[in-house]
Design an enzyme around this catalytic site. Structure first.
Site, mmCIF file in Angstrom:
data_model
loop_
_atom_site.group_PDB
_atom_site.id
_atom_site.type_symbol
_atom_site.label_atom_id
_atom_site.label_comp_id
_atom_site.label_asym_id
_atom_site.label_seq_id
_atom_site.Cartn_x
_atom_site.Cartn_y
_atom_site.Cartn_z
ATOM 1 N N HIS A 119 0.819 -1.204 0.000
ATOM 2 C CA HIS A 119 0.000 0.000 0.000
ATOM 3 C C HIS A 119 0.854 1.256 0.000
ATOM 4 O O HIS A 119 2.045 1.202 0.273
ATOM 5 C CB HIS A 119 -0.969 0.030 1.190
ATOM 6 C CG HIS A 119 -0.297 0.108 2.533
ATOM 7 N ND1 HIS A 119 -0.072 -0.998 3.316
ATOM 8 C CD2 HIS A 119 0.195 1.151 3.237
ATOM 9 C CE1 HIS A 119 0.525 -0.631 4.438
ATOM 10 N NE2 HIS A 119 0.706 0.679 4.412
ATOM 11 N N ARG B 197 -1.617 10.848 4.524
ATOM 12 C CA ARG B 197 -2.220 11.475 5.701
ATOM 13 C C ARG B 197 -3.307 12.435 5.224
ATOM 14 O O ARG B 197 -3.067 13.235 4.318
ATOM 15 C CB ARG B 197 -1.171 12.223 6.506
ATOM 16 C CG ARG B 197 -0.211 11.308 7.219
ATOM 17 C CD ARG B 197 0.792 12.093 8.089
ATOM 18 N NE ARG B 197 1.636 11.181 8.812
ATOM 19 C CZ ARG B 197 2.799 10.705 8.346
ATOM 20 N NH1 ARG B 197 3.246 11.076 7.167
ATOM 21 N NH2 ARG B 197 3.510 9.859 9.068
ATOM 22 N N GLU C 293 -3.641 3.452 1.954
ATOM 23 C CA GLU C 293 -3.947 3.600 3.372
ATOM 24 C C GLU C 293 -4.158 5.078 3.641
ATOM 25 O O GLU C 293 -3.251 5.889 3.446
ATOM 26 C CB GLU C 293 -2.783 3.084 4.227
ATOM 27 C CG GLU C 293 -2.947 3.353 5.706
ATOM 28 C CD GLU C 293 -1.692 3.025 6.502
ATOM 29 O OE1 GLU C 293 -1.471 3.699 7.529
ATOM 30 O OE2 GLU C 293 -0.927 2.120 6.102
ATOM 31 N N ASN D 277 -4.976 11.419 11.658
ATOM 32 C CA ASN D 277 -4.587 11.713 13.031
ATOM 33 C C ASN D 277 -5.635 12.671 13.576
ATOM 34 O O ASN D 277 -5.848 13.754 13.030
ATOM 35 C CB ASN D 277 -3.181 12.332 13.061
ATOM 36 C CG ASN D 277 -2.143 11.325 12.630
ATOM 37 O OD1 ASN D 277 -1.959 10.307 13.268
ATOM 38 N ND2 ASN D 277 -1.489 11.591 11.503
ATOM 39 N N HIS E 178 2.698 11.820 -7.232
ATOM 40 C CA HIS E 178 1.311 11.482 -7.486
ATOM 41 C C HIS E 178 1.098 9.976 -7.424
ATOM 42 O O HIS E 178 2.046 9.209 -7.421
ATOM 43 C CB HIS E 178 0.874 12.005 -8.867
ATOM 44 C CG HIS E 178 1.668 11.413 -9.996
ATOM 45 N ND1 HIS E 178 2.806 12.011 -10.487
ATOM 46 C CD2 HIS E 178 1.511 10.274 -10.723
ATOM 47 C CE1 HIS E 178 3.301 11.265 -11.466
ATOM 48 N NE2 HIS E 178 2.533 10.205 -11.624
ATOM 49 N N GLU F 16 -2.885 10.704 -11.159
ATOM 50 C CA GLU F 16 -2.712 10.727 -12.606
ATOM 51 C C GLU F 16 -3.511 9.582 -13.225
ATOM 52 O O GLU F 16 -3.436 8.455 -12.765
ATOM 53 C CB GLU F 16 -1.231 10.554 -12.967
ATOM 54 C CG GLU F 16 -0.970 10.517 -14.458
ATOM 55 C CD GLU F 16 0.500 10.264 -14.786
ATOM 56 O OE1 GLU F 16 0.932 10.705 -15.850
ATOM 57 O OE2 GLU F 16 1.203 9.617 -13.969
#
Length: 126
Positions: free
Chosen positions: A5, A9, A56, A60, A74, A122
């Site tokens: 993965h 964030r 993922e 937070n 990207h 993209e």
């Protein structure tokens, strides 16, 4: 070995999940809260994690936004009809930031969209 993965964030997890599932057509594969660490992980993708690379999304709880920096470029997604894909993204409220056309100094047809946190995705039409 295989790539599992890529982690991004995000400032608003529900908004990001909506973008990746509702706009890009991915599936929410799993979502787990970690109250002691004050964060949530959500995994999205076009297929199960056992056979596909996924994204993922890390939220937070005490952070509303991030500076993207200049190192990350990207994510890339293959599509058979880049024009229809961009129109579908636009129709669902997504932001197309580079219309379909040949890449600079090449012939591959590409386009770029932006997720709610400013990450670039993209589209590539083989």
């Amino acid at each position: 070995m295989r790539l599992l993965h890529t982690m991004l964030r995000v400032g608003n997890l529900d908004r990001s999940i909506q973008f990746y599932t509702g706009v890009l057509g991915m599936q929410l594969l799993r979502r787990n809260d970690y109250p002691e660490g004050r964060f949530t992980l959500a995994f999205v993708g076009y297929g199960d994690e056992a056979h596909h690379t996924v994204i993922e999304l890390t939220h937070n709880w005490d952070t509303d936004s991030y500076e993207l920096g200049t190192a990350f470029g990207h994510l890339a997604i293959a599509t058979d009809d880049i024009h229809a894909t961009c129109e579908a993204v636009r129709a669902k409220g997504g932001k197309v930031v580079r219309e379909p056309g040949p890449m600079k100094h090449g012939t591959t047809v590409i386009a770029f969209v932006e997720d709610p946190d400013g990450y670039k995705i993209e589209f590539i039409q083989p």
